[in-house]
Design a protein around this motif. Structure first.
Motif, PDB file in Angstrom:
ATOM      1  N   LEU A 235       1.055  -1.408   0.394  1.00 48.72           N
ATOM      2  CA  LEU A 235      -0.133   0.124  -0.327  1.00 48.72           C
ATOM      3  C   LEU A 235       0.788   0.861  -0.205  1.00 48.72           C
ATOM      4  CD1 LEU A 235      -1.328   0.923   3.724  1.00 48.72           C
ATOM      5  CD2 LEU A 235       1.153  -1.069   2.698  1.00 48.72           C
ATOM      6  N   ARG A 236       0.637   2.420  -0.386  1.00 45.86           N
ATOM      7  CA  ARG A 236       0.810   3.578  -0.453  1.00 45.86           C
ATOM      8  C   ARG A 236       0.581   4.420   0.500  1.00 45.86           C
ATOM      9  NH1 ARG A 236      -0.854   4.747  -6.528  1.00 45.86           N
ATOM     10  NH2 ARG A 236      -3.307   3.554  -5.799  1.00 45.86           N
ATOM     11  N   TYR A 237       1.681   5.248   1.566  1.00 44.57           N
ATOM     12  CA  TYR A 237       1.068   6.343   2.274  1.00 44.57           C
ATOM     13  C   TYR A 237       1.519   7.583   1.524  1.00 44.57           C
ATOM     14  CZ  TYR A 237       0.479   3.848   6.378  1.00 44.57           C
ATOM     15  OH  TYR A 237      -0.160   2.588   7.586  1.00 44.57           O
ATOM     16  N   GLY A 242       4.523  15.383   1.352  1.00 43.07           N
ATOM     17  CA  GLY A 242       2.381  15.148   0.281  1.00 43.07           C
ATOM     18  C   GLY A 242       3.686  14.421  -0.653  1.00 43.07           C
ATOM     19  N   SER A 243       4.593  13.445  -0.392  1.00 41.55           N
ATOM     20  CA  SER A 243       5.063  12.556  -1.734  1.00 41.55           C
ATOM     21  C   SER A 243       4.732  10.950  -1.658  1.00 41.55           C
ATOM     22  CB  SER A 243       6.757  12.595  -1.202  1.00 41.55           C
ATOM     23  OG  SER A 243       7.396  12.622  -0.291  1.00 41.55           O
ATOM     24  N   VAL A 244       4.404   9.866  -1.949  1.00 45.25           N
ATOM     25  CA  VAL A 244       4.430   9.329  -2.384  1.00 45.25           C
ATOM     26  C   VAL A 244       5.514   8.206  -2.061  1.00 45.25           C
ATOM     27  CG1 VAL A 244       2.798   7.021  -2.844  1.00 45.25           C
ATOM     28  CG2 VAL A 244       2.357   9.205  -3.478  1.00 45.25           C
ATOM     29  N   VAL A 245       5.143   7.269  -0.734  1.00 41.38           N
ATOM     30  CA  VAL A 245       6.021   5.891  -0.588  1.00 41.38           C
ATOM     31  C   VAL A 245       5.073   4.588  -0.323  1.00 41.38           C
ATOM     32  CG1 VAL A 245       5.698   6.469   2.229  1.00 41.38           C
ATOM     33  CG2 VAL A 245       7.519   5.382   0.993  1.00 41.38           C
ATOM     34  N   TRP A 246       6.093   3.741  -1.461  1.00 41.47           N
ATOM     35  CA  TRP A 246       5.426   2.057  -1.221  1.00 41.47           C
ATOM     36  C   TRP A 246       5.887   2.017  -0.387  1.00 41.47           C
ATOM     37  CZ3 TRP A 246       1.996   0.266  -4.161  1.00 41.47           C
ATOM     38  CH2 TRP A 246       1.309   0.906  -4.838  1.00 41.47           C
ATOM     39  N   THR A 247       4.945   1.162   0.061  1.00 44.06           N
ATOM     40  CA  THR A 247       5.373  -0.135   1.125  1.00 44.06           C
ATOM     41  C   THR A 247       4.888  -1.458   1.287  1.00 44.06           C
ATOM     42  OG1 THR A 247       3.240   0.461   3.052  1.00 44.06           O
ATOM     43  CG2 THR A 247       5.021   1.924   3.004  1.00 44.06           C
TER      44      THR A 247
END
Length: 842
Positions: A235-237, A242-247
């Motif tokens: 999922l993405r946080y 404001g940037s997106v991090v995939w986890t």
């Protein structure tokens, strides 16, 4: 067991000895003696009393069991005797504080037992009084050794947990059953950009990417409901910025001893780089698929036996067959049958060597009964797990093959008359001599020259002269047998090779040619009369090699010309002309030494824009008897006599001196000088040019050296080394007469040249002959693809000029733009060019 002096002060009136104190204690406790004895002996805690000097007065059973000493042993000891040394001062300090007014004290002290153990007691101590004065201390101690061990173990465990929790490379959060963050480690805080307090006070669902929020919340709820104790998903946080991090999220449920859910542990690993790499790979694969689907080349994948595993869609548009129809079929069946064995052999060699790659050409019949040509690059990727086959990259090269064949034809044929040229004549003469030697048969070689041809050129121009030469060549072809060869040697000189022909037969053919060529010519409505002079050399009596026969046929032709035309057979006693030529050679050597050769300059102009004109230096000989002689009248003599290099040095020196004069007068123009193949191979040439440029103060790029293709292919390695030296100096290099020497296209790409000069014969006929137009267009495209400039020679009409502009030709030269000029006329021409009177740029 030793004794230690007690630091505890004793009041002066304190009784001495144990018994009075015990009696006083018992007296103090006499009111409840039975209860005291029961408590004293049966409690699990250690209970003891000692006097103010530290002597034991009593110890209960728990104390005896803990220390391992007997009651008598302890009664004979002091308290400090069984306290570990490092705690003695602590115990004494507690007693001093109590005597100073503190009624009770609690402290921890470690004992030394008889068995060597070191149990720890938590002691509550109080003073006992009688008559208002302290008489003893009573201590109740609880063994807390195990508790301390457990507490230490818990602390160690907590430290290990914290070390793992905070030091983990992946983000970890402990969540309550509503999804609120209870605590988070540093990796999680760094990953999301929030500190611990911010994460604890923030609704985590608001940090989820909107597209992933519903799915993540539902999966968390399912875990809480006990449907799974462990769940893993991506999922993405949204970070704080404001940037997106995939986890990669792993959620585990924690339960109590009864199995009831207590909390959740969420572990998050940053997989943004992996996702970006996967997305980049997907984009790359999409681009690759798009490329393969739309590329004009045919891309095929074959197994080791040549059967098609895959073939790109371009196959259908090029070969007219469906790609699906070829799957599993032998790829080589689509080729011309004559080419299949050769191509299969190359394919087998590629398959036999891992990683090998080979290029092969083949044909495919077209619908018009001709051929289409293809080039295939075969690469062995059978051992590549991602490919597992032989990749064939096939492209159509029909236009290139036809251009190369046209260039080869032009290399062996005269561009104006389409007759074989000197190179092809030499080859056929060598073959004819070998055949005559084997079969013991004669042969004859005829050299002929058109009389009064120069008058036609001077009077009516080169265009009329070229038309005359074309008609003369056609008449020659009609006058000889199919087995004979007629060739144009240059200018108005031709040669005829007559295999299996002796003196009489050669004379008959020569007389027939004289009559044929002497008939009037109709050229553009004008009637022209020219004669011919023919020289004959015979094999084997007058020469047994090609060079000797050609030289003696040339001598005989000059004898015939000197006699006023007709036919002459070579004779040694009539070789007076050779003496005249020797005299001419002597005069030429003197003219070079006396610097009597003069230069004319023909402009080379830009066909687009306003680039400055350049001038090609053309040598002339002002002979005292023959007048102004053109290069073709004395350069062959110089070449035969070894004077060609000296003439080249003279022209270089004079041209650069004149260029420097122009520069000093404000005329920023360059000069181009023709360089022979022999001159190119002169080892002293680079030093000479460097010296002349330095003497005249000229930048190297003001000089352009024009080298013919024939000069380049005579000794390619030496030529290339010389060109590299000149190029490194900054001198511009040009290939002259391009298209007539059949230079290799691959060789051209490796030469350090700046421009190519298309031979005038192609340019003159490009508007009337499609083959010449193709050669001119292909040459310009080839040169531009190699980063070279193009000069078109022989521009004599406006239509040709306009077409060359449309083809983006860079420079032009010809009578339309400017004739060769004496040096004194150059400023006037250049002034007109700058003023637009010649309008070279349109």
């Amino acid at each position: 067991m030793g004794t230690t002096d007690s630091p505890i002060p004793v009041e002066p009136d304190a009784p001495v000895g144990k018994r009075p104190v015990e009696e006083e204690l018992r007296s103090v406790l006499a009111g409840d003696a039975r209860r005291y004895d029961e408590l004293f002996e049966h409690t699990n805690d250690v209970v003891y009393t000692h006097d103010l000097a530290g002597n034991f007065l009593s110890v209960n059973q728990a104390g005896l069991l803990l220390t391992g000493y007997s009651r008598d042993e302890l009664m004979a000891s002091k308290v400090v005797d069984i306290v570990v040394p490092e705690h003695v001062e602590l115990a004494n300090e507690m007693i001093r504080q109590m005597l100073a007014g503190r009624p009770t004290a609690t402290f921890q002290v470690a004992l030394m037992t008889k068995h060597g153990d070191r149990p720890v007691l938590e002691v509550n101590s109080r003073l006992l009084y009688r008559g208002g004065r302290a008489i003893a201390l009573q201590g109740i101690g609880r063994d807390i050794t195990e508790r301390l061990r457990v507490e230490a173990a818990l602390r160690e465990s907590e430290q290990r947990f914290r070390s793992v929790f905070d030091g983990a490379a992946i983000g970890i959060m402990r969540l309550d059953l509503r999804g609120n963050c209870l605590e988070s480690n540093r990796a999680m805080q760094a990953m999301l950009g929030y500190d611990a307090e911010e994460l604890t006070s923030t609704d985590l669902s608001t940090l989820l990417h909107p597209d992933d929020r519903a799915q993540a919340v539902e999966r968390f709820r399912e875990t809480i409901r006990g449907r799974r104790d462990h769940d893993q998903f991506e999922l993405r946080y949204l970070r704080k910025d404001g940037s997106v991090v995939w986890t990669q999220a792993t959620v585990s449920l924690g339960r109590d001893v009864a199995g009831e859910p207590l909390f959740c542990i969420g572990m998050m690993q940053d997989v943004s780089q992996r996702r970006e790499a996967e997305q980049a790979m997907q984009r790359s694969e999409a681009r690759f698929r798009s490329l393969i689907q739309n590329i004009s080349d045919i891309i095929a994948l074959l197994d080791a036996n040549g059967r098609v595993l895959y073939i790109s869609p371009s196959f259908q548009s090029i070969w007219g067959l469906s790609p699906e129809a070829l799957i599993g079929v032998d790829f080589f069946l689509a080729m011309h049958p004559e080419d299949v064995p050769r191509v299969r052999s190359v394919f087998a060699a590629v398959v036999g060597t891992a990683g090998a790659a080979r290029t092969v050409e083949f044909r495919r019949p077209d619908r018009m009964g001709g051929y289409r040509y293809f080039e295939a690059i075969m690469s062995n990727l059978l051992n590549d797990p991602e490919v597992g086959g032989v990749v064939i990259n096939t492209r159509e090269i029909t236009d290139r093959k036809r251009s190369e064949e046209a260039l080869k034809h032009q290399a062996l044929h005269d561009a104006l008359t389409e007759l074989p040229n000197r190179t092809l004549l030499q080859d056929r003469l060598d073959q004819a001599i070998r055949a005559a030697q084997r079969e013991r048969t004669p042969l004859a070689l005829l050299f002929l020259d058109l009389d009064r041809f120069k008058d036609v050129n001077d009077t009516f121009g080169h265009h009329m002269g070229d038309r005359l030469l074309q008609q003369g060549g056609a008449r020659l072809r009609a006058a000889i047998r199919a087995v004979d060869t007629v060739a144009r040697l240059g200018g108005d000189e031709f040669a005829v090779l007559l295999p299996a022909t002796g003196r009489e037969g050669a004379q008959l053919v020569a007389e027939k040619i004289v009559l044929t060529l002497s008939a009037p010519y109709n050229v553009d409505g004008l009637t022209l009369d020219v004669g011919t002079s023919i020289g004959i050399a015979l094999f084997p009596e007058q020469g047994q090699d090609a060079g000797t026969l050609m030289r003696r046929a040339d001598v005989a032709m000059y004898v015939a010309k000197r006699s006023g035309g007709g036919v002459a057979v070579y004779s040694a006693d009539q070789d007076l002309h050779s003496r005249e030529r020797m005299l001419l050679i002597t005069e030429l050597r003197e003219a070079i030494e006396q610097r009597e050769l003069i230069l004319h300059f023909q402009p080379v102009v830009a066909l687009a824009g306003k680039q400055q004109a350049c001038f090609e230096a053309l040598v002339r000989w002002q002979h005292p008897r023959y007048g102004l002689m053109q290069p073709d009248q004395f350069v062959p003599l110089a070449e035969q006599s070894g004077l060609l290099v000296s003439i080249g040095h003279h022209v270089l020196s004079e041209a650069l001196q004149q260029c420097a004069t122009w520069q000093r007068s404000g005329m920023e123009v360059g000069v181009a000088v023709n360089l022979s193949g022999r001159g190119l191979h002169d080892p002293g040439l680079p030093q000479l040019i460097a010296r002349l440029l330095s003497e005249h103060g000229l930048p190297p790029n003001r000089l352009t050296l024009e080298i013919t293709e024939a000069g380049l292919i005579t000794n390619p390695q030496v030529s290339r080394e010389a060109l590299v030296l000149l190029h490194d100096m900054g001198v511009r290099l040009s290939i002259d007469d391009f298209g007539t020497g059949y230079s290799s296209l691959s060789q051209l790409s490796r030469l350090p040249v700046d421009e190519i000069k298309i031979d005038r014969s192609f340019v003159l006929r490009m508007m009337a002959d499609e083959n010449d137009a193709v050669i001119v267009r292909s040459t310009i495209e080839l040169a531009h693809n190699l980063g070279l400039c193009v000069v078109a020679a022989g521009i004599e009409d406006e239509n040709t000029l306009e077409r060359l502009r449309q083809l983006s030709c860079d420079f032009g030269q010809g009578y339309l733009l400017g004739r060769p000029l004496p040096v004194g006329d150059v400023p006037s021409w250049l002034s007109g060019y700058a003023g637009g009177r010649f309008d070279p740029t349109g």
